[in-house]
Enzyme design. Sequence first.
Site, short mmCIF file in Angstrom:
data_model
loop_
_atom_site.label_atom_id
_atom_site.label_comp_id
_atom_site.label_asym_id
_atom_site.label_seq_id
_atom_site.Cartn_x
_atom_site.Cartn_y
_atom_site.Cartn_z
N LYS A 119 3.96 -6.99 3.95
CA LYS A 119 3.75 -5.59 3.64
C LYS A 119 3.41 -4.85 4.92
O LYS A 119 2.91 -5.43 5.89
CB LYS A 119 2.64 -5.40 2.60
CG LYS A 119 1.24 -5.83 3.01
CD LYS A 119 0.45 -4.88 3.90
CE LYS A 119 0.37 -3.50 3.29
NZ LYS A 119 -0.38 -2.58 4.25
N ASN A 140 -0.45 10.50 5.70
CA ASN A 140 -1.69 10.07 6.34
C ASN A 140 -2.78 11.13 6.35
O ASN A 140 -3.95 10.82 6.60
CB ASN A 140 -1.39 9.60 7.77
CG ASN A 140 -0.77 8.22 7.76
OD1 ASN A 140 -1.46 7.23 7.56
ND2 ASN A 140 0.54 8.16 7.93
N SER A 146 -7.17 9.75 -0.53
CA SER A 146 -7.14 10.39 -1.85
C SER A 146 -5.88 10.04 -2.61
O SER A 146 -5.81 10.25 -3.79
CB SER A 146 -7.27 11.90 -1.72
OG SER A 146 -6.24 12.42 -0.90
N THR A 206 -1.00 -2.89 10.53
CA THR A 206 -1.55 -3.06 9.20
C THR A 206 -0.48 -3.72 8.39
O THR A 206 0.20 -3.11 7.59
CB THR A 206 -1.94 -1.74 8.54
OG1 THR A 206 -2.94 -1.15 9.32
CG2 THR A 206 -2.54 -1.96 7.18
N THR A 263 0.87 -1.19 0.00
CA THR A 263 0.00 0.00 0.00
C THR A 263 0.90 1.23 0.00
O THR A 263 1.34 1.67 -1.05
CB THR A 263 -0.98 -0.01 1.19
OG1 THR A 263 -0.27 -0.28 2.41
CG2 THR A 263 -2.06 -1.06 1.00
#
Length: 407
Positions: free
Chosen positions: A179, A402, A407, A190, A153
Amino acid sequence: MEIIKGGVTAAKGFCAAGLNAGIKNNEKKDMAMVYSEKPCVTAGTFTTNKVFAAPVKWDKDIVANSPFAQAVVVNSGVANACTGKEGDDACAAEAKAVSEALQVPESAVLVASTGVIGAQLPMDKICAGIKELPKKLGSSLEHGTLAAEAIMTTDTVDKQVAVQIEVGGKTVTVGGMCKGAGMIHPNMATMLCFVTTDACIKKDALQKMTKAIVSDTFNMISVDGDTSTNDTVLVLANGMAENDIITEDSKDYQTFYDALFYVLRELSKKIAGDGEGCTCLFEVQVKNAAAKEQAKVLAKSIVTSSLTKAAIFGHDANWGRILCAMGYSGADLEPEKVDIYFESEAGKLKIVENGKATDYSEEKATEILSKNPVIAIADVKMGNEEATAWGCDLTFDYVKINADYRS
Protein backbone atom coordinates in the site's frame (compact mmCIF):
# COMPACT_ATOMS: atom_id res chain seq x y z
CA MET A 1 9.23 -16.62 -15.19
CA GLU A 2 5.44 -16.69 -15.49
CA ILE A 3 3.34 -13.77 -14.29
CA ILE A 4 0.22 -15.03 -12.52
CA LYS A 5 -2.79 -13.47 -10.81
CA GLY A 6 -2.48 -13.10 -7.07
CA GLY A 7 -0.64 -11.63 -4.14
CA VAL A 8 0.21 -12.91 -0.67
CA THR A 9 -1.94 -16.05 -1.01
CA ALA A 10 -0.40 -17.16 -4.31
CA ALA A 11 2.43 -19.14 -2.69
CA LYS A 12 1.79 -22.57 -1.17
CA GLY A 13 0.84 -22.60 2.49
CA PHE A 14 -0.13 -18.92 2.90
CA CYS A 15 -3.56 -17.64 3.94
CA ALA A 16 -4.86 -14.11 4.36
CA ALA A 17 -7.91 -12.16 5.48
CA GLY A 18 -9.17 -8.61 5.70
CA LEU A 19 -12.05 -7.05 7.59
CA ASN A 20 -13.53 -3.89 9.05
CA ALA A 21 -12.64 -3.57 12.73
CA GLY A 22 -14.02 -0.04 13.10
CA ILE A 23 -10.64 1.69 13.36
CA LYS A 24 -11.45 4.20 10.62
CA ASN A 25 -15.00 4.80 11.83
CA ASN A 26 -16.42 3.99 8.41
CA GLU A 27 -17.35 0.91 6.41
CA LYS A 28 -13.92 0.35 4.86
CA LYS A 29 -11.76 -2.65 5.75
CA ASP A 30 -8.97 -1.66 8.11
CA MET A 31 -7.31 -4.85 9.41
CA ALA A 32 -5.48 -7.64 7.60
CA MET A 33 -3.73 -10.85 8.55
CA VAL A 34 -1.27 -13.07 6.68
CA TYR A 35 -0.52 -16.53 8.05
CA SER A 36 1.76 -19.37 6.97
CA GLU A 37 1.06 -23.01 7.74
CA LYS A 38 4.75 -23.47 8.43
CA PRO A 39 7.40 -21.24 10.03
CA CYS A 40 9.12 -18.80 7.67
CA VAL A 41 12.58 -17.37 7.36
CA THR A 42 12.20 -13.61 7.11
CA ALA A 43 13.90 -10.58 5.64
CA GLY A 44 13.03 -6.92 6.01
CA THR A 45 13.98 -3.35 5.25
CA PHE A 46 12.61 -0.34 7.09
CA THR A 47 12.29 3.44 7.06
CA THR A 48 15.42 5.57 7.36
CA ASN A 49 13.45 8.30 9.13
CA LYS A 50 14.85 8.77 12.65
CA VAL A 51 11.27 9.23 13.77
CA PHE A 52 10.06 5.67 13.28
CA ALA A 53 6.89 3.96 14.40
CA ALA A 54 6.57 1.36 17.13
CA PRO A 55 5.81 -1.47 14.65
CA VAL A 56 9.08 -0.72 12.84
CA LYS A 57 10.99 -1.18 16.11
CA TRP A 58 9.10 -4.43 16.81
CA ASP A 59 9.63 -5.89 13.33
CA LYS A 60 13.31 -4.98 13.20
CA ASP A 61 13.82 -7.02 16.34
CA ILE A 62 11.82 -10.00 15.04
CA VAL A 63 13.64 -10.04 11.68
CA ALA A 64 17.05 -9.74 13.32
CA ASN A 65 16.63 -12.01 16.32
CA SER A 66 13.72 -14.43 15.95
CA PRO A 67 14.47 -17.80 14.32
CA PHE A 68 11.26 -17.61 12.30
CA ALA A 69 8.00 -15.74 11.76
CA GLN A 70 4.61 -17.17 10.91
CA ALA A 71 2.03 -14.37 10.98
CA VAL A 72 1.63 -10.70 10.13
CA VAL A 73 -1.16 -8.48 11.43
CA VAL A 74 -1.70 -5.06 9.88
CA ASN A 75 -4.02 -2.16 10.57
CA SER A 76 -4.75 0.97 8.57
CA GLY A 77 -6.15 4.25 9.88
CA VAL A 78 -3.69 4.75 12.77
CA ALA A 79 0.10 4.63 12.29
CA ASN A 80 1.13 3.92 15.91
CA ALA A 81 3.96 6.43 15.40
CA CYS A 82 5.11 9.02 17.95
CA THR A 83 3.15 7.11 20.60
CA GLY A 84 5.87 6.43 23.19
CA LYS A 85 5.84 3.43 25.51
CA GLU A 86 2.12 2.97 24.98
CA GLY A 87 2.80 2.36 21.30
CA ASP A 88 5.49 -0.21 22.09
CA ASP A 89 3.14 -1.95 24.52
CA ALA A 90 0.45 -2.01 21.85
CA CYS A 91 2.74 -4.00 19.52
CA ALA A 92 3.43 -6.51 22.27
CA ALA A 93 -0.28 -6.79 23.00
CA GLU A 94 -1.01 -7.39 19.32
CA ALA A 95 1.61 -10.13 19.17
CA LYS A 96 0.18 -11.77 22.28
CA ALA A 97 -3.34 -11.69 20.87
CA VAL A 98 -2.19 -13.18 17.55
CA SER A 99 -0.18 -15.81 19.41
CA GLU A 100 -3.26 -16.89 21.33
CA ALA A 101 -5.50 -16.83 18.26
CA LEU A 102 -3.18 -18.79 15.97
CA GLN A 103 -1.17 -20.83 18.47
CA VAL A 104 2.18 -19.46 17.31
CA PRO A 105 4.95 -17.91 19.45
CA GLU A 106 4.72 -14.16 20.10
CA SER A 107 8.24 -13.92 18.66
CA ALA A 108 6.83 -15.25 15.36
CA VAL A 109 4.35 -12.39 14.96
CA LEU A 110 5.10 -9.34 12.84
CA VAL A 111 2.96 -6.21 13.16
CA ALA A 112 2.44 -3.18 10.94
CA SER A 113 0.38 -0.01 11.02
CA THR A 114 -0.36 2.84 8.65
CA GLY A 115 -2.45 5.99 8.95
CA VAL A 116 -2.51 9.10 11.12
CA ILE A 117 0.68 9.81 13.09
CA GLY A 118 0.44 10.60 16.81
CA ALA A 119 -2.78 8.74 17.60
CA GLN A 120 -2.83 5.72 19.90
CA LEU A 121 -4.15 2.43 18.55
CA PRO A 122 -7.71 1.65 19.71
CA MET A 123 -6.65 -1.63 21.30
CA ASP A 124 -10.17 -2.82 22.04
CA LYS A 125 -10.95 -2.74 18.31
CA ILE A 126 -7.52 -4.10 17.35
CA CYS A 127 -7.79 -7.09 19.68
CA ALA A 128 -11.38 -7.78 18.61
CA GLY A 129 -10.20 -7.76 15.00
CA ILE A 130 -7.35 -10.14 15.79
CA LYS A 131 -9.82 -12.61 17.32
CA GLU A 132 -12.04 -12.43 14.24
CA LEU A 133 -9.41 -12.52 11.48
CA PRO A 134 -8.36 -16.20 11.91
CA LYS A 135 -11.97 -17.26 11.27
CA LYS A 136 -11.81 -15.56 7.87
CA LEU A 137 -8.39 -16.81 6.70
CA GLY A 138 -8.28 -18.40 3.28
CA SER A 139 -5.82 -19.13 0.48
CA SER A 140 -7.86 -17.91 -2.50
CA LEU A 141 -7.15 -14.86 -4.65
CA GLU A 142 -10.21 -13.26 -3.09
CA HIS A 143 -8.81 -13.68 0.42
CA GLY A 144 -5.55 -12.06 -0.69
CA THR A 145 -7.48 -9.19 -2.24
CA LEU A 146 -9.43 -8.60 0.98
CA ALA A 147 -6.11 -8.28 2.82
CA ALA A 148 -4.69 -5.95 0.16
CA GLU A 149 -7.78 -3.74 0.41
CA ALA A 150 -7.63 -3.65 4.21
CA ILE A 151 -4.17 -2.06 4.30
CA MET A 152 -5.13 0.84 1.99
CA THR A 153 -5.33 4.44 3.21
CA THR A 154 -5.55 7.04 0.42
CA ASP A 155 -4.78 4.36 -2.18
CA THR A 156 -7.38 4.20 -4.94
CA VAL A 157 -6.68 0.55 -5.86
CA ASP A 158 -5.30 -2.53 -4.16
CA LYS A 159 -1.79 -3.51 -5.25
CA GLN A 160 -0.83 -7.15 -5.84
CA VAL A 161 1.75 -9.01 -7.97
CA ALA A 162 2.71 -12.68 -8.25
CA VAL A 163 5.04 -14.82 -10.38
CA GLN A 164 6.14 -18.44 -10.68
CA ILE A 165 9.58 -19.80 -11.52
CA GLU A 166 11.25 -23.20 -11.75
CA VAL A 167 13.95 -23.92 -9.16
CA GLY A 168 15.59 -27.33 -9.39
CA GLY A 169 12.55 -28.85 -11.05
CA LYS A 170 10.16 -27.43 -8.43
CA THR A 171 7.60 -24.68 -9.02
CA VAL A 172 8.31 -21.73 -6.74
CA THR A 173 5.84 -18.88 -6.30
CA VAL A 174 6.55 -15.33 -5.16
CA GLY A 175 3.60 -13.03 -4.44
CA GLY A 176 3.14 -9.73 -2.69
CA MET A 177 0.87 -6.86 -1.76
CA CYS A 178 1.62 -3.30 -0.80
CA LYS A 179 0.00 0.00 0.00
CA GLY A 180 1.08 3.57 -0.50
CA ALA A 181 -0.05 6.70 -2.28
CA GLY A 182 1.29 9.67 -0.29
CA MET A 183 4.27 10.53 1.92
CA ILE A 184 6.26 8.56 -0.63
CA HIS A 185 9.94 9.32 -1.17
CA PRO A 186 13.19 7.44 -1.83
CA ASN A 187 14.52 5.58 1.18
CA MET A 188 11.02 4.17 1.37
CA ALA A 189 7.82 5.88 2.20
CA THR A 190 4.39 5.59 3.86
CA MET A 191 4.30 2.25 2.27
CA LEU A 192 3.91 -1.23 3.57
CA CYS A 193 4.91 -4.24 1.50
CA PHE A 194 4.45 -7.91 2.33
CA VAL A 195 5.89 -10.63 0.11
CA THR A 196 5.33 -14.35 0.58
CA THR A 197 7.08 -17.23 -1.11
CA ASP A 198 7.14 -21.00 -0.79
CA ALA A 199 10.83 -21.06 -1.72
CA CYS A 200 13.32 -22.85 0.48
CA ILE A 201 16.05 -20.25 1.01
CA LYS A 202 18.68 -19.36 3.58
CA LYS A 203 17.83 -16.34 5.72
CA ASP A 204 21.10 -14.55 4.99
CA ALA A 205 20.59 -14.99 1.24
CA LEU A 206 17.03 -13.69 1.46
CA GLN A 207 18.08 -10.66 3.51
CA LYS A 208 20.97 -9.85 1.17
CA MET A 209 18.83 -9.89 -1.96
CA THR A 210 15.92 -8.06 -0.33
CA LYS A 211 18.17 -5.19 0.74
CA ALA A 212 19.77 -4.97 -2.71
CA ILE A 213 16.47 -5.10 -4.58
CA VAL A 214 14.76 -2.51 -2.37
CA SER A 215 17.64 -0.16 -3.17
CA ASP A 216 16.73 -0.32 -6.86
CA THR A 217 12.93 -0.43 -6.49
CA PHE A 218 11.18 1.07 -3.47
CA ASN A 219 14.10 3.42 -2.83
CA MET A 220 13.70 4.75 -6.36
CA ILE A 221 10.09 5.95 -6.06
CA SER A 222 8.76 9.33 -5.00
CA VAL A 223 5.35 10.96 -4.90
CA ASP A 224 5.88 14.02 -2.75
CA GLY A 225 9.36 14.04 -1.18
CA ASP A 226 8.20 13.06 2.32
CA THR A 227 9.90 10.06 3.94
CA SER A 228 7.53 8.31 6.35
CA THR A 229 7.77 6.90 9.85
CA ASN A 230 6.33 3.46 9.03
CA ASP A 231 8.00 2.16 5.87
CA THR A 232 8.30 -1.60 5.97
CA VAL A 233 9.12 -4.33 3.46
CA LEU A 234 8.81 -7.87 4.82
CA VAL A 235 9.54 -11.09 2.94
CA LEU A 236 8.47 -14.47 4.35
CA ALA A 237 9.63 -17.79 2.90
CA ASN A 238 8.12 -21.02 4.23
CA GLY A 239 10.02 -23.57 2.10
CA MET A 240 6.90 -25.51 1.11
CA ALA A 241 7.97 -25.68 -2.56
CA GLU A 242 10.57 -28.19 -1.31
CA ASN A 243 13.25 -26.99 -3.72
CA ASP A 244 16.93 -27.45 -2.91
CA ILE A 245 17.77 -24.69 -0.47
CA ILE A 246 18.87 -21.46 -2.13
CA THR A 247 22.11 -19.99 -0.78
CA GLU A 248 24.24 -17.05 -1.85
CA ASP A 249 26.46 -19.45 -3.81
CA SER A 250 23.80 -21.65 -5.42
CA LYS A 251 23.04 -21.56 -9.13
CA ASP A 252 19.39 -20.78 -8.36
CA TYR A 253 20.19 -17.59 -6.43
CA GLN A 254 19.92 -15.37 -9.52
CA THR A 255 16.73 -17.06 -10.72
CA PHE A 256 14.98 -16.35 -7.44
CA TYR A 257 16.56 -12.88 -7.26
CA ASP A 258 15.03 -12.00 -10.64
CA ALA A 259 11.58 -13.17 -9.51
CA LEU A 260 11.72 -11.18 -6.28
CA PHE A 261 13.07 -8.18 -8.20
CA TYR A 262 10.12 -8.32 -10.59
CA VAL A 263 7.57 -8.48 -7.77
CA LEU A 264 9.13 -5.60 -5.81
CA ARG A 265 9.65 -3.46 -8.92
CA GLU A 266 6.06 -3.87 -10.09
CA LEU A 267 4.70 -3.14 -6.62
CA SER A 268 6.90 -0.02 -6.52
CA LYS A 269 5.49 1.14 -9.83
CA LYS A 270 1.95 0.52 -8.62
CA ILE A 271 2.60 2.81 -5.65
CA ALA A 272 4.15 5.55 -7.79
CA GLY A 273 1.35 5.29 -10.34
CA ASP A 274 -1.29 5.63 -7.61
CA GLY A 275 0.23 8.73 -6.06
CA GLU A 276 -2.30 10.93 -4.34
CA GLY A 277 -4.28 12.85 -6.94
CA CYS A 278 -2.04 11.77 -9.81
CA THR A 279 -3.13 11.13 -13.39
CA CYS A 280 -0.11 9.18 -14.62
CA LEU A 281 2.97 7.19 -13.70
CA PHE A 282 6.14 9.15 -14.47
CA GLU A 283 9.23 7.02 -15.15
CA VAL A 284 12.72 8.52 -15.41
CA GLN A 285 15.57 6.59 -17.01
CA VAL A 286 19.14 7.89 -16.79
CA LYS A 287 21.40 6.22 -19.35
CA ASN A 288 25.16 6.02 -19.85
CA ALA A 289 26.24 7.48 -16.53
CA ALA A 290 29.80 7.13 -15.27
CA ALA A 291 28.65 5.36 -12.08
CA LYS A 292 25.51 3.67 -10.77
CA GLU A 293 25.17 6.09 -7.89
CA GLN A 294 25.44 9.06 -10.26
CA ALA A 295 22.62 7.63 -12.37
CA LYS A 296 20.43 7.03 -9.29
CA VAL A 297 20.96 10.55 -7.93
CA LEU A 298 20.14 12.13 -11.29
CA ALA A 299 17.03 9.99 -11.82
CA LYS A 300 15.70 10.71 -8.34
CA SER A 301 16.35 14.43 -8.70
CA ILE A 302 14.27 14.56 -11.87
CA VAL A 303 11.42 12.41 -10.58
CA THR A 304 11.13 14.47 -7.36
CA SER A 305 11.21 17.90 -9.02
CA SER A 306 7.88 19.59 -8.28
CA LEU A 307 8.20 21.79 -11.36
CA THR A 308 8.87 18.79 -13.61
CA LYS A 309 5.96 16.87 -12.05
CA ALA A 310 3.68 19.86 -12.64
CA ALA A 311 4.82 20.05 -16.27
CA ILE A 312 3.99 16.37 -16.73
CA PHE A 313 0.51 17.07 -15.35
CA GLY A 314 0.14 19.93 -17.84
CA HIS A 315 1.46 17.78 -20.74
CA ASP A 316 4.10 20.47 -21.24
CA ALA A 317 7.49 19.43 -22.69
CA ASN A 318 9.31 21.88 -20.43
CA TRP A 319 12.67 20.13 -20.74
CA GLY A 320 14.52 22.96 -19.01
CA ARG A 321 13.05 21.81 -15.71
CA ILE A 322 14.54 18.35 -16.22
CA LEU A 323 17.99 19.69 -17.04
CA CYS A 324 17.74 22.08 -14.09
CA ALA A 325 16.89 19.23 -11.72
CA MET A 326 19.89 17.30 -12.98
CA GLY A 327 22.09 20.32 -12.43
CA TYR A 328 21.18 20.81 -8.76
CA SER A 329 21.21 17.09 -7.94
CA GLY A 330 24.80 17.20 -6.72
CA ALA A 331 25.85 14.51 -9.18
CA ASP A 332 28.65 15.04 -11.66
CA LEU A 333 27.25 16.27 -14.98
CA GLU A 334 28.34 17.72 -18.32
CA PRO A 335 25.16 19.55 -19.44
CA GLU A 336 26.41 20.15 -22.97
CA LYS A 337 26.45 16.37 -23.56
CA VAL A 338 22.94 15.56 -22.34
CA ASP A 339 20.22 14.22 -24.65
CA ILE A 340 16.62 14.10 -23.38
CA TYR A 341 13.70 12.10 -24.78
CA PHE A 342 10.02 11.75 -23.92
CA GLU A 343 8.33 8.42 -24.58
CA SER A 344 4.88 6.84 -24.16
CA GLU A 345 2.55 4.62 -26.13
CA ALA A 346 2.16 7.58 -28.52
CA GLY A 347 5.83 7.36 -29.55
CA LYS A 348 9.31 8.56 -28.66
CA LEU A 349 10.68 12.05 -29.27
CA LYS A 350 14.15 13.54 -28.78
CA ILE A 351 13.66 17.03 -27.40
CA VAL A 352 17.22 17.87 -26.32
CA GLU A 353 20.50 17.02 -28.03
CA ASN A 354 23.84 17.95 -26.48
CA GLY A 355 22.15 20.27 -23.99
CA LYS A 356 20.11 22.21 -26.58
CA ALA A 357 16.55 21.91 -27.84
CA THR A 358 15.94 19.98 -31.03
CA ASP A 359 13.49 21.13 -33.67
CA TYR A 360 10.79 18.94 -32.15
CA SER A 361 7.05 19.18 -32.63
CA GLU A 362 5.27 20.65 -29.61
CA GLU A 363 2.05 18.95 -30.77
CA LYS A 364 3.75 15.54 -30.85
CA ALA A 365 5.34 16.18 -27.47
CA THR A 366 1.96 17.05 -25.97
CA GLU A 367 0.46 13.90 -27.47
CA ILE A 368 3.21 11.77 -25.92
CA LEU A 369 2.84 13.48 -22.54
CA SER A 370 -0.93 12.93 -22.56
CA LYS A 371 -0.57 9.17 -22.14
CA ASN A 372 -0.04 7.00 -19.08
CA PRO A 373 2.71 6.16 -18.27
CA VAL A 374 5.11 8.87 -19.41
CA ILE A 375 8.84 8.13 -19.63
CA ALA A 376 11.64 10.71 -19.60
CA ILE A 377 15.04 9.45 -20.75
CA ALA A 378 18.23 11.38 -20.01
CA ASP A 379 21.38 10.18 -21.78
CA VAL A 380 24.37 11.78 -20.06
CA LYS A 381 27.03 10.14 -22.29
CA MET A 382 29.60 9.65 -19.54
CA GLY A 383 29.81 5.86 -19.20
CA ASN A 384 27.74 2.68 -19.23
CA GLU A 385 25.74 2.75 -15.99
CA GLU A 386 22.00 3.41 -15.72
CA ALA A 387 19.18 3.75 -13.20
CA THR A 388 15.41 4.15 -13.23
CA ALA A 389 13.18 6.09 -10.84
CA TRP A 390 9.40 6.23 -10.66
CA GLY A 391 7.02 8.95 -9.57
CA CYS A 392 3.88 10.67 -10.77
CA ASP A 393 2.56 14.03 -11.87
CA LEU A 394 1.67 16.74 -9.34
CA THR A 395 -1.97 17.76 -9.47
CA PHE A 396 -4.48 20.05 -7.75
CA ASP A 397 -6.00 17.02 -6.07
CA TYR A 398 -2.78 16.20 -4.19
CA VAL A 399 -3.19 19.39 -2.15
CA LYS A 400 -6.91 18.77 -1.62
CA ILE A 401 -6.29 15.23 -0.32
CA ASN A 402 -3.56 16.28 2.10
CA ALA A 403 -5.15 19.51 3.28
CA ASP A 404 -7.86 17.56 5.10
CA TYR A 405 -6.20 14.13 5.54
CA ARG A 406 -7.11 13.78 9.22
CA SER A 407 -10.76 14.63 8.60
